[in-house]
Structures are given as structure tokens and as C-alpha cells.
Design a protein around this motif. Sequence first.
Motif, PDB file in Angstrom:
ATOM      1  N   LEU A   1       0.829  -1.215   0.000  1.00 50.13           N
ATOM      2  CA  LEU A   1       0.000   0.000   0.000  1.00 50.13           C
ATOM      3  C   LEU A   1       0.859   1.260   0.000  1.00 50.13           C
ATOM      4  CD1 LEU A   1      -2.798   1.307   0.249  1.00 50.13           C
ATOM      5  CD2 LEU A   1      -2.547   1.147   2.704  1.00 50.13           C
TER       6      LEU A   1
ATOM      7  N   THR B   1       1.009   3.720  -3.349  1.00 53.61           N
ATOM      8  CA  THR B   1       0.488   5.080  -3.209  1.00 53.61           C
ATOM      9  C   THR B   1       1.621   6.089  -3.162  1.00 53.61           C
ATOM     10  OG1 THR B   1       0.379   4.620  -0.846  1.00 53.61           O
ATOM     11  CG2 THR B   1      -1.682   4.530  -2.073  1.00 53.61           C
TER      12      THR B   1
ATOM     13  N   LEU C   1       2.650   6.956  -6.548  1.00 55.50           N
ATOM     14  CA  LEU C   1       1.654   7.838  -7.130  1.00 55.50           C
ATOM     15  C   LEU C   1       1.852   9.275  -6.697  1.00 55.50           C
ATOM     16  CD1 LEU C   1      -1.768   6.025  -6.970  1.00 55.50           C
ATOM     17  CD2 LEU C   1      -0.931   7.420  -8.854  1.00 55.50           C
ATOM     18  N   PHE C   2       2.053   9.433  -5.383  1.00 52.08           N
ATOM     19  CA  PHE C   2       2.109  10.788  -4.853  1.00 52.08           C
ATOM     20  C   PHE C   2       3.330  11.548  -5.341  1.00 52.08           C
ATOM     21  CE2 PHE C   2      -1.551  10.153  -2.787  1.00 52.08           C
ATOM     22  CZ  PHE C   2      -1.550   9.476  -1.591  1.00 52.08           C
TER      23      PHE C   2
ATOM     24  N   SER D   1      -3.078  13.478   1.817  1.00 50.23           N
ATOM     25  CA  SER D   1      -3.321  12.109   1.355  1.00 50.23           C
ATOM     26  C   SER D   1      -2.281  11.163   1.917  1.00 50.23           C
ATOM     27  CB  SER D   1      -3.291  12.042  -0.164  1.00 50.23           C
ATOM     28  OG  SER D   1      -3.657  13.266  -0.717  1.00 50.23           O
TER      29      SER D   1
ATOM     30  N   ILE E   1      -2.838   7.856   4.247  1.00 41.96           N
ATOM     31  CA  ILE E   1      -2.345   6.504   3.994  1.00 41.96           C
ATOM     32  C   ILE E   1      -1.533   6.003   5.180  1.00 41.96           C
ATOM     33  CG2 ILE E   1      -0.890   5.096   2.512  1.00 41.96           C
ATOM     34  CD1 ILE E   1      -3.250   5.873   1.034  1.00 41.96           C
TER      35      ILE E   1
ATOM     36  N   GLY F   1       5.843  11.142  -0.733  1.00 44.88           N
ATOM     37  CA  GLY F   1       5.856   9.902  -1.497  1.00 44.88           C
ATOM     38  C   GLY F   1       7.074   9.067  -1.135  1.00 44.88           C
TER      39      GLY F   1
END
Lengths: 621, 481, 109
Positions: free
Chosen positions: B11, B15, B18-19, B30, B34, B110
Amino acid sequence: MLLALIVLLPLAGYLLLTFAGKYFPRSSGGLLASLLVAISFLLSMGAFFMTRQHGMFVTGPFSWIDTAEFRASFSLQADSLTLVMSVMITGVSALIHFYSIGYMKEDPLINRFFSYMNLFVFFMLLLVMADNYLLLFAGWEGVGLCSYLLIGFWFKNPEYAKAADKAFIINRIGDLGFLLAIATLYITFGTLKFADIQTQLQSGIGVNQMTLITLLLFTGAVGKSAQIPLFTWLPDAMAGPTPVSALIHAATMVTAGIYLVIRSRALFMLSPLSMHVVSAIGIITALFAASIALRQFDIKKILAYSTISQLGLMFFALGLGAFDASLFHLLTHAFFKALLFLCAGSVIHGLHGQQDIRFMGHLKEKTPVTFITMLIGALAISGIPPFSGFFSKDGILAAAQQASPLLWILGLGVSLLTSFYMFRLIYLVFYGQYRGETGSWDPIHESPRIMTTPLIILAILSVISGLINVPGLFGGGEWLGNYTGLVQVMREGDHLTEWILMIITLLAVSGMILLARNRFTGKDIPEVSATTTKPIGRLLTGKYYVDEIYQAVITNPLARISDTLYSFVELKIVDALVEGVGATVSYLSRIFRFLQSGSVSFYLFFMVVGIILVLVLNLFM
Amino acid sequence: MEKLLLYLVFLPIITGTLFLFFRSRMARYSALFISLIELVLSVVIFIVYLRDSGQNFYVNIPWIKEWGIHLQLNLDGINVLFMLLAGIAVPLIMLAGWEKTYHNFGLMDGMVLILQGSLMGVFLSFNAFVYYIFWEMSLIPAYIILLIWGGEHRMRITLKFFIYTLAGSLIMLVALISLYLSTPGEHSFSQDAFRNLILDSPRQSWLFMAFMLAFLIKTPVFPFHSWQPDTYTQAPSAGTLLLSGLMSKMGIFSILRWLIPVVPWAVKHYAPYVTGLAVFSILYAAIIALRQKNIKTLFAYSSIAHLSLVVAAIFTLTSLGIQGALIMTFSHGIVIIALFFVADIFKIRTDSQELADMGGFRTKAPVFAGLYLVVLLASIGIPLTSGFPGELLMITSLVKVNLGFAILAGLGIVVGVVYMLVSYRATMLGKPVEIPFWDLNFREKLVFAVMIGLIFLVGVFPTVFLKTTETSVNILVSLFI
Amino acid sequence: MINYQSTLQAVPLNWYILVSLTLFCIGAIGIIYRRNSIVIIMCIELMINSVNLLLAAFSAYNGNADGQIFVFFIMVVAAAEVTVGLALIVVMYRNINSTDISLFNNLKW
């Protein structure tokens, strides 16, 4: 349940004052704290009376650390020893709390002061009520922490903050010994509960093992109770407010070491070597500190060295096997030393901050209550009957005499020095002429009632507390010794000898008092009018330069080692090796790059040579 | 139940990647979200494991069958506390640096998430190759965070950190491949296969050396520690928190997972030397810390001292020592993050990390002073704080093995008290310096409150944490009885 | 049938080896020392042909045709290689207007 309440009430006080402190108006914080401790005191007294019917109290166990190999729990016990200690602790603490309401009135951070005081009482009670060494250690460290917080209470002064650090660090050195003792105890016995260890002792453990464990425990005690060589923090700890000195450095925290040894007496008695070490350090410290007190000029420092000296006497008694005498003296000393400190505080308060006895004098006129109570304290500590100190010191001296006449003489020596420096203090402060600055005489005042009342109560206790353990010599029942089960049966000596020695002691002590009176009341007192020139005087005033010795032998070399390790080893050796690898690679690359000369014929040459080499080598493989 | 570990690992990685492409502040929220999910997940898994350690968390996804590389994840007494720490620490670290502005928020957060995921992978992995992939993967976000937002000398220092750690890891790779080739029949990288190997002494010796080199560099322990003080000092605050709080635990964990069960003869043979070296390292680092003038460098050396004690305790090869080491590692994770957060607060207020620039801040910031003191006490192992149970068990295990070592280690702890108190006094006590120093705001108080809450939780109820490790540690120790 | 082999074997094999070796060395040294790229290609050809000679000689002396067939292969490859080499020289000339290889030193350290 009752025990938990006794212990937790002061903790509640700490939490309330810390987190909700701003909601309490300035005066009530102190009142709350004092009342909480007073309730704990009443509960302790209640528990004390109840044990006569109910036997020992036990609370818990709430598991603390529980793995297959190590088990210790948060459980409390209250046997007679614990109850006596906790009654004393809560009682004296309550009195000092009330006293502090007056003493700390002008301080803006007064609520924080009381929160720390309450936290201290919590940890101290945890210490005496623990039923295993680990919880005792938790309380032990906790009181060390509170001592740090309270000594450094006026933290804006860097000297005070340094004193607090010193106390914590020296304590910690002792605590290392204690921690190692706990480890060894666990490895040897598989448990840390006092009761379980007692039962296991029947099966016989090697003397060497016992000696190791007890010496390690004693190391902890030496740190906490300021004996040689870990005592230098106590005089510096006088930087804290006087109630702190009275509570922590006279009556309670420093007595934790004595308590530890009494609690572990079964272990100590199995190791004659340790007992000798305890005695030796005790009596040497007692003499050493008493001699320093002879030449100190700060009223609190005199009392500090006096405390170290009296603690030394208590350890002296412990090492001789006279656990009951030591406990007795612990209790009476708590009363009169706290009294003396609080009186000193009262004097300082009345003189608006003056602490040097060279600038005092003739104060009995201005502060009569303080004078009388302090005089009572001085008489008690000097061992004049019928004050309590007489009975408790007599117990110690009797034990010394039974061990060896030399030891009795040393004990006597301590008593003589004690009475001398104590009355030096009394005469210089309260008699004679006032030696302060002109114009400072008038504002001197007696302390308010909230401060003098605890003084009076403590004075009364200093007088009557001798009754709790009147020795058989006087037809008394030795109640304390019997109650706590500490009496050593073998101790009945020859009554006639005891009487004779006691009278000798009394006469000698009285003689010292008169000597002091001669020297210190009169028109011209040598040591306050001129600077001391005799070398022995300077040695004593300079505290045998112990602090300087420590600084030169430990602190400075350590700092130098640290600097060397960093600048030389770290930067030039370890790091250099690592950077060296990088540097080597760079160096090699600077050499090898010349192979890239850019010239085609150079490349061709090497190609040809290479091919020929390959062919030739092939021939030989 | 079974697939939970997969989420724990992937996870944040997915993610996080992505960030990386978003720049705005929304990315922060976000990412925090997470990390909170991760927190909840790791706590839930911990509690489930606590209740019933027989629960099946095993994940086995075949990947490259020909080379025995499968994605094998599992939970046992050794890695459960590390997993919990990784879950708890990251939201705290994010909140700690919340107010800071970066030109590219997504990049920072990230990277933090990718780091968390790869650390979870390291801790949970039971396949050596996958473990190695995650191990190296964790270097990349650390390198980038250090490089972009670090201090003045960051280029040189980060390069040193990267290459030094990488060198150790490459030697470890050689060892892993050698082990792989020794597994019978169809070779496999799985940990079970490695444990069942019986190797001869010379082989075990060099494997031991190879592994220990990597782990001693990572922890770090004298004499392979010289990358650490500079790196911690030059790193941005989030970087230091991540490095000291989480990445330093990789080496310790790996000793327990990949060294001790795999080369037991060598471990037993060399254990006294390693313990001796570690004890020396404690004293060395502690004494150097005494005279440090930069607060981050001081804490860095303090961290070396604490983790060296952990290594020393592990190599006593007793259940006491290893359990003490595990709980101490967990506590150290929280405490060192708290300490570096304190250093960060100094940086925010005074823009300096030098002790000389500070003084007397207790008058201006009493709440901060109190909380700093509590963290300090936890660091020196006062009872009722999280540092104590670990210290107690570790010292007891050292006494069992060698009283001299125990005394030296104890002296190291005493020196620790000295420099901690001295630095506290230099910054908080004494006359106040003429710099504006405001007390903690709500967010900072919250972060401290959580950390201090954990400190007391572990200090007063260590049994909860110790119980989870018991069975696995006993299995490990039984190799040496 | 005329006995070609015995006629050929009138010249001792060693002489062929020596000649071939000499040619090879001349070619090798030429590659190292000559600066003109066309000359270098000629030297490469020289080396190739020396090897051809050697192969043909051995095949003749052993009565085995393999060597001579190999020579055919080598000649074809040599032709192709010369083509490419000369093309490269043309490009080189177009860039620096010379065939001197010592002018080709941009890839210096």
C-alpha cells in the motif's frame, strides 16, 4: 487497597498540580499538596495501628515485567519496618509541606514546587512499600529524579542547575551498582521478592556470591546516602530551597540507603566482609564529614555535612549488626535534622536570604521560637538526655563498644565533633553580637506561624521520640527493636560498663559544648574576624579539596579523552580510513585515466600487443 | 487475515509512487491518510498476533520459480515489534514535519511512504532475495530525501552514506547467493531453507563476517559508524527521524532473522568478540558525545551507544538478552524520534543546532521543557519509562555472560546520563538567551503526547510487548543451549 | 597425374612459415607505426594475406583441402571488411580533411 491509597494520594497531587495547576490560585496549591500528604500520614498511622490486629498488609500483584525468564510485579507490602518508615515519611513530609506554604509564598512557581514535592513523597513511599527489589529500584530512581528537579528548582541560576546535575549523576553511579545487584540477585535467586529471597537463603548460597551482591547493593546505598566516595553532591544540593534540604537531604531520600541495607540484612549478615566494609565506610565518612563541618560558614552546608556524618554513623551501626540502633537513629535523626534545617530556613527567611553565619549573631532576641526549637534540635543531635538523640546514639555507641573499644572511641569522637560544630553554629547564630550589615538588624523578624508550628511539632518529637526505643539499660522495653524484629539477641552487654561509658560520653559531650561556648561567644571570635591562615583550617574549610580532586582526576581527563577521541581517533583514524578508500579510488583513477590518451595509434599499439600476449600465453597454458 | 501483510508492504509503495507526481499540499494530507491506515493496520495485526500467535499471516506468491524467488511474508515474534514500530513511527514523523514547506510535497511524502513500504518488506520478508530487494529499495528514498533537502555538505555526506551502506549490502548479497547455492536440490532463497542448512565452520565463518559487516555498518557500531553522525546532522529533520527511528533497526532485525538461525556455529564462536566490540562501542560513542557542541551530533552518538548495547545484548545469546534487545529497539525507535524532534524544535525556533546559541529556554517554554525532560529520562532508562525494561533485561543478560562487560556497559549508560543532562542544562536552564522562543503549538504537543504516552505505556506495561516475542526468541535461543 | 604435392614439397615448409611470419610482422609494425589510415588498412590486408599463405602452405603439405577452403572464406571476409574500412576513411576524410590518425584525439581524458 489501603496501601495503594497511601502511595497514590501524593501522585494524585502531582498530577493535579501539573496539569491543572493554572486553575489553582497561588496559595491553595500548597494547601492541597500538604493536605494530601497529611491524609497519607493519617492513613499510615491507621495502617500502623491496624497491623497489631491484622498482621502484614499486602497489595497487588500487578504484573510489571513478565517474561519466561524475568518476573517482577507492582506489588506493595507493609510489614513493621515499612510502616514505621512510612509513618515517619508522611508525617515529616506533611509538616514540611505546611512549612513550605509559608517559606515559598513569594515564589511565582510555587505550584510546581508542590507538585514536585508530592511526586517525591509518592516515589519515596513506593520505595519503602515495594515488596521486591525492582519496584524499590523504581522508587529509588524516582526520588533521585525528584531530587534533581527540586535542587535545580531555581533553574535560572546556572550554579544551581549544575548542582542538580551533579546530584543526579553521582546518584546514577551508585544506581549502576544497584542495577548490577538486581541482575545478580535475579540470576542467583530467580526472584526479586524480599520474602522469596529470604526463604531461599536457607538453602545456602556461596559467601562470594553474597559478598558481590551486597557490595553492589551497598554501592547504591553509598550514592544515595552520600557516603565516601559518592558524597560530594549533598553539600552542593543545598542550592535547593531549604524545605527541600529538610525533606530530601535530611529525613527521607538519603535514608533510603539505610533502609535498603536493613531490608537486605539477611543477605548482608551472610557476608562478613561486606559488613566490615559498611562499617568502615560509615565511620570514616562520619569522622570526615564532621571535621569538615567544623569549618563551614554556610548554615546549610554545616547541616549538610552533619547529615553525611550522621548517616555515616547509621551505616557504622548497620555494619556492626545493630540494625535496630541504626533504624532508631534514622528516625530520631529525621526529626531533629528536619527540625534543624527548617529552623535554618526560618533564620534565612528572617534575614532575607543571608546564609553565612559570620554575618549573624544575637538572633535569640529577634527569633525566639526559632532559637528555642533549634536549640532543642542541637541538644538532640549532640546526644544530651532526655532528648531523643541521646538514646539513639547510645544504641550505636553500645553496639560499637561491644565490637571493639577502638570503635567506641571513634564513635565517641564523632559525637564530640558533632556537639562542637553544632553548638558553634548555635552560639555564632544566636548569641554574641550581631555581625550583619548595619541597618539590616531591624527588618529581621520571626517567621509566620505556618512556619513555626511545624518547628514546634518537630521539636516536641525530637524530645519524646526517644521513648520509642528506650534501651534495656534504663528499664525500657526497646519497643522499636522488638516491633520491627530487628533486635539482636546477643547484644546484652555488661550493664556496669555501659553505664560508665555512657557517663563518660555525656561528660565529654557536655565539655565540648562548654568549650564551644567559650570560643564562640565573646567579644572577639577568631575565625570570623580574620581570614583563616592556619593550613588545617583552610583544609577543612576547603572540604579537603575533594571536589577539586574529583575534577582533576575524573572530569577533566574524561573531557580530554572525549576531545582526543573525537578529534584524533574519530576524525583522523576511523573516518580517515573510510575517506581514504574514496581517496585511493580517486588517486588510482587519476593515474589510470592516462590510458585514455585519445591517440588512435596508442590504442592500436596496445591492441596488437594484447593480441600477441593472448596468443603467447595460450601457448603456455 | 492472510493477505493483510501484503497490504502492509505494498500500500505505501504504490500510493507513495503515485504521490511522487503531485506537488501541492494536498499530497501531504493524502500521504498522512495513507500512513494512518498503515498505523491502524499494523496495530490491528499486532493485537491479533498478541491474542493468538497461531494466526496464519503467511503469504507466499511465486515469482521467479527457476531461481527460488518467491514473495514470502510472515509474522513472528521477531518481526512483530519492528512492524509495529514502522507503522507507528511514520505518521508521527509526518506530523512532526507538517509545517515545513517544500517545493514539492509529493516528492517528500511519497518518498517517506515508499521507505515505509520497503521497510515493512524488509521486516516481513522470509525470502532472502525479496528481502534484499527491499533492503536496497529503502536506500533510494533515503538518498533522495537527504540529497534534496539536506544541509550544507549534503552532497558529499550523502554520497558517503550511500556508498558505505551499499558496500556492506553488496557483500551481504554475495553471502546470500552463496547460501542460495548451498541449499540442496532445487535451490531456494527461502528462510526455512537457509535455516536448515548445515555448513562447515570455515564457510560459516566467512558468511558470518560478510553478514556482520553489513549489519554493523547499518546499525551502526564502532568502527563502522563514521557515516552516521555527519549524515544525521546534515539530513533534513524528516530524514533524520526516518534514518534514526526506522532504518537503523534494519541491521538489528537482520541479525536476528538472517544471521543467527543460519550460521549458529559461527555466531556462538564469535559472540564474545562481537559483544566485546559492542561494549567498547557503547563507551566510545558515549564519551565522544560528552563534548559535542551540535545537538544533532550529540543525539547521533547517543543513538550509536544505545544500539551498540542492543547488539551486545543480542550476542549474549540468551532469552533475556534478546527479548531485552527487542523491547529496547522498539523503545529506542520512539525515543530517538522524540529526541530528534526536540532538536528540530530548536531548529525551528532559533535556526541553530549549536548548544552555544541556546540557553535558559525553560522560562519561555515550560511545557516543552517538561516534555523534553520526560523524553530525556526515557533515553537514560528511568524506571516506568520505556527505556527501563529493555535496559534491565539487557544488563541482566550481560551480567549472566560476563560481569566485566556489564560494568562497562553500565558505565556507558552513566556517561549517557551526563551528556544528556549537560545538554539539557545548556539549552533549557540557566540564564535565558535573547532569542524569541515560543512554546509548543497544538500539533507539536500532540506529537509529543503520543510519543510520551507510548513511552509510559511500554514502561508500565512492558509485558504486553514482551509476551509477543517470547516463543520465537526461545526457538532462536534453543539453538545455543 | 602429375604429382603436384611432391613438387610443392620441394620447397621446405619452414620457409613458408618464415615468409608468412615476416609478412605478419611487417603488417603488425606497420599498423603501429604508420599514421596514414589507408596504409594501415593495407597493413591489415598484409597480415590477413600472410595468414592466407600459411593456411595454403599447411594444407598443401598435409594434403588436406580444408585449409585452402578456409582461405576462400577469409578472402571474402577481407573484401567486405576493406569495403567498410574504406567507407570509414571517406567519412573521416570528410570530417577532418586528412587521413592522419593522430588528428583523431577528441576522446581524451
